[in-house]
Enzyme design. Structure first.
Site, PDB file in Angstrom:
ATOM      1  N   LYS A 219      23.568 -19.681  -8.129  1.00  0.00           N
ATOM      2  CA  LYS A 219      23.670 -19.981  -9.566  1.00  0.00           C
ATOM      3  C   LYS A 219      24.728 -19.135 -10.262  1.00  0.00           C
ATOM      4  O   LYS A 219      25.554 -19.664 -10.995  1.00  0.00           O
ATOM      5  CB  LYS A 219      22.306 -19.770 -10.245  1.00  0.00           C
ATOM      6  CG  LYS A 219      21.215 -20.686  -9.734  1.00  0.00           C
ATOM      7  CD  LYS A 219      19.872 -20.386 -10.348  1.00  0.00           C
ATOM      8  CE  LYS A 219      19.349 -18.998 -10.072  1.00  0.00           C
ATOM      9  NZ  LYS A 219      19.056 -18.694  -8.668  1.00  0.00           N
ATOM     10  N   SER A 220      24.701 -17.829 -10.056  1.00  0.00           N
ATOM     11  CA  SER A 220      25.654 -16.936 -10.737  1.00  0.00           C
ATOM     12  C   SER A 220      27.086 -17.230 -10.313  1.00  0.00           C
ATOM     13  O   SER A 220      27.996 -17.276 -11.150  1.00  0.00           O
ATOM     14  CB  SER A 220      25.320 -15.468 -10.442  1.00  0.00           C
ATOM     15  OG  SER A 220      24.054 -15.137 -10.953  1.00  0.00           O
TER      16      SER A 220
ATOM     17  N   GLY B 260      17.691 -22.991  -9.938  1.00  0.00           N
ATOM     18  CA  GLY B 260      17.424 -23.081  -8.503  1.00  0.00           C
ATOM     19  C   GLY B 260      16.744 -21.797  -8.065  1.00  0.00           C
ATOM     20  O   GLY B 260      16.566 -20.862  -8.863  1.00  0.00           O
ATOM     21  N   LEU B 261      16.377 -21.741  -6.807  1.00  0.00           N
ATOM     22  CA  LEU B 261      15.702 -20.556  -6.283  1.00  0.00           C
ATOM     23  C   LEU B 261      16.650 -19.358  -6.219  1.00  0.00           C
ATOM     24  O   LEU B 261      17.875 -19.509  -6.302  1.00  0.00           O
ATOM     25  CB  LEU B 261      15.143 -20.851  -4.889  1.00  0.00           C
ATOM     26  CG  LEU B 261      13.998 -21.859  -4.825  1.00  0.00           C
ATOM     27  CD1 LEU B 261      13.668 -22.189  -3.367  1.00  0.00           C
ATOM     28  CD2 LEU B 261      12.769 -21.337  -5.549  1.00  0.00           C
ATOM     29  N   SER B 262      16.091 -18.192  -6.041  1.00  0.00           N
ATOM     30  CA  SER B 262      16.872 -16.970  -5.870  1.00  0.00           C
ATOM     31  C   SER B 262      17.792 -17.130  -4.660  1.00  0.00           C
ATOM     32  O   SER B 262      17.356 -17.560  -3.590  1.00  0.00           O
ATOM     33  CB  SER B 262      15.911 -15.788  -5.651  1.00  0.00           C
ATOM     34  OG  SER B 262      16.634 -14.610  -5.415  1.00  0.00           O
ATOM     35  N   GLY B 263      19.064 -16.820  -4.849  1.00  0.00           N
ATOM     36  CA  GLY B 263      20.025 -16.924  -3.761  1.00  0.00           C
ATOM     37  C   GLY B 263      20.686 -18.287  -3.638  1.00  0.00           C
ATOM     38  O   GLY B 263      21.473 -18.515  -2.722  1.00  0.00           O
ATOM     39  N   ALA B 264      20.396 -19.212  -4.559  1.00  0.00           N
ATOM     40  CA  ALA B 264      20.943 -20.568  -4.474  1.00  0.00           C
ATOM     41  C   ALA B 264      22.400 -20.655  -4.898  1.00  0.00           C
ATOM     42  O   ALA B 264      23.028 -21.699  -4.738  1.00  0.00           O
ATOM     43  CB  ALA B 264      20.102 -21.537  -5.306  1.00  0.00           C
TER      44      ALA B 264
ATOM     45  N   SER C  59      14.118 -19.759 -13.771  1.00  0.00           N
ATOM     46  CA  SER C  59      13.396 -20.473 -14.849  1.00  0.00           C
ATOM     47  C   SER C  59      12.847 -21.834 -14.437  1.00  0.00           C
ATOM     48  O   SER C  59      13.061 -22.832 -15.111  1.00  0.00           O
ATOM     49  CB  SER C  59      14.305 -20.628 -16.070  1.00  0.00           C
ATOM     50  OG  SER C  59      14.689 -19.362 -16.548  1.00  0.00           O
TER      51      SER C  59
END
Length: 172
Positions: A16-17, A10-14, A84
Site C-alpha cells: 500500500k505505501s 489491503g493486508l499488512s505487507g500488500a 482499515s
C-alpha cells in the site's frame, strides 16, 4: 482527478505505501494538491498511542477516513494507504466522501510471508496480532479496483492501474 480520496487498502505487507507513493508521484503536475496519508506514519505522529485490538484499529480507521474527508473537502486529492479493513469504514467513506475511490491491493497470505525476507505473519510492534489471521479482515465488498499485487504485478504496474482508474472515473 484533482480532488477526492483514493483509499488504498489491503493486508499488512500488500504494498500500500509503495503504490501510494508511486501514485502521488505519477499524478500530472496540473496544479492539484495531493496529500499522502500513510496509516503507519499517522500512527507514529498521533499523540495517543492506540493498540492493535479491533476497537483501537476501528477508531484509527475512522480517524483516517474523517481526516481524508476533511482534506478532500478543502480541495485536496488525498491518497490514503491503510489497512482499515472494516465494512463500517468503507461504507462511511462511500456515504460521506465525494470523489471517493477504493482500491484493494489483494495479496495471498502465503505471498506476504515471503516478501522482503520478512514474515508478514508477525508484526514486531503488534506482537503476534495480525489482521486477517487472528482477527477478521473485512475485505472491501465493492471496491472500485482490485489489484492482485503479486506475481507479475510490479508496484509501478499497480500504480499505473490506480492512475488509469482515477482518470477514467474523473472523466465520467
Amino acid at each position: 482527478m484533482r480532488q477526492g480520496v483514493l483509499w488504498l487498502t489491503g493486508l499488512s505487507g500488500a504494498g500500500k505505501s509503495t503504490v501510494a507513493g508511486l501514485v502521488r508521484d505519477g499524478l500530472p503536475a496540473d496544479g492539484g494538491r495531493p496529500v499522502l496519508l500513510d496509516g503507519d506514519r499517522l500512527r507514529e505522529v498521533l499523540p495517543v498511542k492506540l493498540g492493535y485490538e479491533r476497537e483501537d484499529r476501528l477508531r484509527l480507521a475512522m480517524f483516517y477516513a474523517r481526516l481524508a474527508n476533511n482534506l478532500a473537502a478543502q480541495g485536496h486529492l488525498v491518497i490514503c494507504s491503510t489497512i482499515s479493513l472494516f465494512h463500517q469504514v468503507q461504507a462511511w467513506n462511500r456515504d460521506n466522501t465525494p470523489g471517493y475511490l477504493e482500491v484493494w491491493l489483494r495479496v495471498p497470505v502465503s505471498e506476504l510471508s515471503e516478501r522482503d525476507g520478512r514474515s508478514a505473519l508477525y508484526n514486531a510492534e503488534a506482537g503476534s496480532h495480525v489482521v486477517g489471521l487472528d482477527s477478521a479482515a473485512e475485505f472491501p465488498l465493492a471496491p472500485d479496483l482490485i489489484i492482485d499485487n503479486y506475481g507479475d504485478t510490479t508496484p509501478d504496474k499497480a500504480a499505473e492501474q490506480v492512475l488509469a482508474m482515477a482518470t477514467r472515473k474523473a472523466s465520467q
